[in-house]
Motif scaffolding. Structure first.
Motif, PDB file in Angstrom:
ATOM      1  N   ARG A 195      10.802  17.642 -20.214  1.00 64.49           N
ATOM      2  CA  ARG A 195       9.999  18.479 -19.326  1.00 64.49           C
ATOM      3  C   ARG A 195       8.841  17.676 -18.756  1.00 64.49           C
ATOM      4  N   LEU A 196       8.664  17.805 -17.444  1.00 66.28           N
ATOM      5  CA  LEU A 196       7.573  17.131 -16.742  1.00 66.28           C
ATOM      6  C   LEU A 196       6.828  18.144 -15.873  1.00 66.28           C
ATOM      7  N   ARG A 197       5.500  18.121 -15.972  1.00 63.29           N
ATOM      8  CA  ARG A 197       4.651  18.909 -15.075  1.00 63.29           C
ATOM      9  C   ARG A 197       3.827  17.930 -14.246  1.00 63.29           C
ATOM     10  N   ARG A 198       4.028  18.019 -12.932  1.00 64.56           N
ATOM     11  CA  ARG A 198       3.280  17.172 -12.000  1.00 64.56           C
ATOM     12  C   ARG A 198       2.834  18.077 -10.850  1.00 64.56           C
ATOM     13  N   VAL A 199       2.086  19.104 -11.180  1.00 61.32           N
ATOM     14  CA  VAL A 199       1.635  20.086 -10.202  1.00 61.32           C
ATOM     15  C   VAL A 199       0.298  19.630  -9.623  1.00 61.32           C
ATOM     16  N   MET A 200       0.199  19.647  -8.312  1.00 60.62           N
ATOM     17  CA  MET A 200      -1.016  19.200  -7.657  1.00 60.62           C
ATOM     18  C   MET A 200      -1.805  20.393  -7.109  1.00 60.62           C
ATOM     19  N   HIS A 201      -3.057  20.155  -6.818  1.00 57.67           N
ATOM     20  CA  HIS A 201      -3.897  21.138  -6.134  1.00 57.67           C
ATOM     21  C   HIS A 201      -3.839  20.820  -4.643  1.00 57.67           C
ATOM     22  N   PRO A 202      -3.823  21.834  -3.777  1.00 59.22           N
ATOM     23  CA  PRO A 202      -3.777  21.547  -2.331  1.00 59.22           C
ATOM     24  C   PRO A 202      -4.853  20.576  -1.871  1.00 59.22           C
ATOM     25  N   MET A 203      -6.025  20.625  -2.484  1.00 62.86           N
ATOM     26  CA  MET A 203      -7.084  19.698  -2.098  1.00 62.86           C
ATOM     27  C   MET A 203      -6.757  18.266  -2.516  1.00 62.86           C
ATOM     28  N   ASP A 204      -5.952  18.115  -3.570  1.00 67.24           N
ATOM     29  CA  ASP A 204      -5.587  16.776  -4.037  1.00 67.24           C
ATOM     30  C   ASP A 204      -4.679  16.050  -3.056  1.00 67.24           C
ATOM     31  N   VAL A 205      -3.877  16.807  -2.314  1.00 71.36           N
ATOM     32  CA  VAL A 205      -2.891  16.183  -1.438  1.00 71.36           C
ATOM     33  C   VAL A 205      -3.352  16.130   0.020  1.00 71.36           C
ATOM     34  N   ALA A 206      -4.563  16.607   0.272  1.00 77.02           N
ATOM     35  CA  ALA A 206      -5.091  16.579   1.643  1.00 77.02           C
ATOM     36  C   ALA A 206      -5.190  15.128   2.125  1.00 77.02           C
ATOM     37  N   GLY A 207      -4.596  14.864   3.269  1.00 70.35           N
ATOM     38  CA  GLY A 207      -4.639  13.518   3.838  1.00 70.35           C
ATOM     39  C   GLY A 207      -3.526  12.608   3.372  1.00 70.35           C
ATOM     40  N   LYS A 208      -2.745  13.037   2.381  1.00 66.24           N
ATOM     41  CA  LYS A 208      -1.629  12.224   1.910  1.00 66.24           C
ATOM     42  C   LYS A 208      -0.387  12.555   2.731  1.00 66.24           C
ATOM     43  N   VAL A 209       0.406  11.554   3.046  1.00 62.12           N
ATOM     44  CA  VAL A 209       1.570  11.737   3.914  1.00 62.12           C
ATOM     45  C   VAL A 209       2.760  12.290   3.142  1.00 62.12           C
ATOM     46  N   SER A 210       3.073  11.695   1.993  1.00 59.02           N
ATOM     47  CA  SER A 210       4.288  12.083   1.283  1.00 59.02           C
ATOM     48  C   SER A 210       4.236  11.647  -0.180  1.00 59.02           C
ATOM     49  N   HIS A 211       4.980  12.392  -1.022  1.00 55.75           N
ATOM     50  CA  HIS A 211       5.174  12.024  -2.418  1.00 55.75           C
ATOM     51  C   HIS A 211       6.637  11.619  -2.674  1.00 55.75           C
ATOM     52  N   ASN A 212       7.350  11.198  -1.625  1.00 58.70           N
ATOM     53  CA  ASN A 212       8.769  10.916  -1.826  1.00 58.70           C
ATOM     54  C   ASN A 212       9.011   9.739  -2.768  1.00 58.70           C
ATOM     55  N   ASP A 213       8.045   8.812  -2.874  1.00 62.56           N
ATOM     56  CA  ASP A 213       8.194   7.723  -3.835  1.00 62.56           C
ATOM     57  C   ASP A 213       8.111   8.245  -5.268  1.00 62.56           C
ATOM     58  N   GLU A 214       7.278   9.258  -5.487  1.00 54.99           N
ATOM     59  CA  GLU A 214       7.194   9.867  -6.819  1.00 54.99           C
ATOM     60  C   GLU A 214       8.474  10.631  -7.134  1.00 54.99           C
ATOM     61  N   ALA A 215       9.034  11.293  -6.126  1.00 56.17           N
ATOM     62  CA  ALA A 215      10.291  12.019  -6.330  1.00 56.17           C
ATOM     63  C   ALA A 215      11.405  11.068  -6.750  1.00 56.17           C
ATOM     64  N   ARG A 216      11.479   9.891  -6.125  1.00 53.70           N
ATOM     65  CA  ARG A 216      12.495   8.910  -6.485  1.00 53.70           C
ATOM     66  C   ARG A 216      12.259   8.361  -7.892  1.00 53.70           C
ATOM     67  N   ALA A 217      10.982   8.177  -8.244  1.00 55.16           N
ATOM     68  CA  ALA A 217      10.667   7.692  -9.590  1.00 55.16           C
ATOM     69  C   ALA A 217      11.139   8.691 -10.645  1.00 55.16           C
ATOM     70  N   ILE A 218      10.980   9.979 -10.345  1.00 56.74           N
ATOM     71  CA  ILE A 218      11.449  11.020 -11.262  1.00 56.74           C
ATOM     72  C   ILE A 218      12.975  11.018 -11.323  1.00 56.74           C
ATOM     73  N   ALA A 219      13.605  10.959 -10.156  1.00 61.31           N
ATOM     74  CA  ALA A 219      15.063  11.061 -10.081  1.00 61.31           C
ATOM     75  C   ALA A 219      15.766   9.946 -10.844  1.00 61.31           C
ATOM     76  N   TYR A 220      15.260   8.722 -10.732  1.00 60.25           N
ATOM     77  CA  TYR A 220      15.998   7.578 -11.275  1.00 60.25           C
ATOM     78  C   TYR A 220      15.478   7.070 -12.620  1.00 60.25           C
ATOM     79  N   ASN A 221      14.459   7.745 -13.176  1.00 63.37           N
ATOM     80  CA  ASN A 221      13.919   7.287 -14.456  1.00 63.37           C
ATOM     81  C   ASN A 221      13.797   8.379 -15.506  1.00 63.37           C
ATOM     82  N   MET A 222      14.097   9.621 -15.140  1.00 63.08           N
ATOM     83  CA  MET A 222      13.979  10.730 -16.085  1.00 63.08           C
ATOM     84  C   MET A 222      15.271  11.553 -16.087  1.00 63.08           C
TER      85      MET A 222
END
Length: 316
Positions: free
Chosen positions: A160-187
């Motif tokens: 089980r992994l919790r990686r929940v963000m706050h909307p203010m945390d992601v303001a100005g960020k373009v994408s988390h697709n690199d994190e999604a790939r890290a989850i997909a191929y390592n967990m």
């Protein structure tokens, strides 16, 4: 001692039995009240029996960084490597996370939301977290795909992994697709994944679901670019929450709260509004005899310097 001849004294109970009992008490009671009862009880709360499950999440959310550091140091030292769950928020630096890793011999659940840890420290110490099965790094804004990859490669039993963000945390960020790939191929053993408000696309989630074949529950609330219909059709056995969920971050909620015409407009409140007491019960404070028969006990001189500075009142 004569009174204890027939019935065993409380202080003579086995340490592990006392530890189970004391764990039902609040953190404050364990640290400030129990040690003053008797020496055997004080020894129990100073040892590992009470600190296999360390939950200071609520306390840490309202505490200063130096006090969080002192508390974590003290409790991990007492656990002597037997802690199997640690729940704390707002770790202030990398060195404290490294200390946790040094005491992680039995650690299976690690919850460190909104902590100031870096990718580098995770890569350095993740090999000491091999027994972790549940990881919560929600709101940890200084880590990214590198840290998630390190967690995945070293926490082989992670389910089980919790990686929940706050909307203010992601303001100005373009994408988390690199994190999604890290989850997909390592967990690959994930069964439960919470990634609310991450900036990911439908293709990223498909990649995760395809690689994590044991996945049973997926929380996507606030991930607005996700087409949940495609996911439901492709993975009918996967329980999906979101992306549209009514919670405190919804725009509609904030719009209502910020409405100037609303009776709940923040500008309408003053400090005095919170302290208006109109109850007749106030009269009890004027009655000199209201507290007759009330027994008040004071514990003096029983706490060492280790308990100082945690912003707790005197023991009742």
């Amino acid at each position: 001692m004569e009174e204890c001849s027939e019935d065993r004294c409380w202080e003579d109970l086995a340490r592990d039995a006392l530890g189970i009992i004391f764990c039902k008490l609040s953190l404050q009671e364990i640290l400030t009240v129990v040690p003053g009862i008797c020496k055997p009880w004080s020894r129990v709360v100073s040892g590992p029996d009470c600190w296999q499950d360390i939950d200071i999440q609520e306390w840490s959310q309202q505490s200063e960084p130096d006090k969080i550091t002192s508390m974590v140091h003290m409790l991990l030292s007492r656990s002597a490597g037997s802690c199997h769950r640690l729940s704390v928020s707002r770790l202030p630096n990398d060195s404290l996370f490294a200390l946790i890793a040094d005491h992680a011999q039995s650690l299976k659940t690690l919850e460190i939301s909104r902590s100031e840890i870096s990718d580098g420290i995770v890569e350095d110490v993740a090999q000491r977290l091999t027994k972790v099965t549940f990881l919560d790094v929600s709101g940890c804004t200084k880590i990214g795909a590198r840290a998630l990859e390190a967690f995945g490669k070293n926490c082989k039993s992670l389910v089980r992994l919790r990686r929940v963000m706050h909307p203010m945390d992601v303001a100005g960020k373009v994408s988390h697709n690199d994190e999604a790939r890290a989850i997909a191929y390592n967990m690959p053993k994930l069964c439960h994944l919470d990634i609310g408000y991450m900036l990911i696309a439908t293709t990223d989630v498909v990649e995760i679901a395809s690689q994590c074949q044991d996945l049973k529950f997926l929380d996507l609330h606030g991930c607005w670019d996700i087409d949940d219909k495609i996911l439901q059709e492709k993975y009918p056995g996967l329980k999906i929450l979101g992306p549209r969920v009514n919670d405190c971050y919804e725009n509609s909620f904030w719009d209502e709260c910020s409405d100037d015409d609303s009776i709940y407009s923040w500008e309408e409140f003053t400090d005095d509004d919170y302290f208006v007491i109109e109850s007749d019960d106030e009269a009890i404070w004027d009655d000199d005899h209201s507290f007759e028969g009330l027994e008040v006990r004071f514990y003096g001189g029983v706490f060492g310097e280790g308990f100082a500075g945690f912003d707790w009142p005197e023991s009742p």
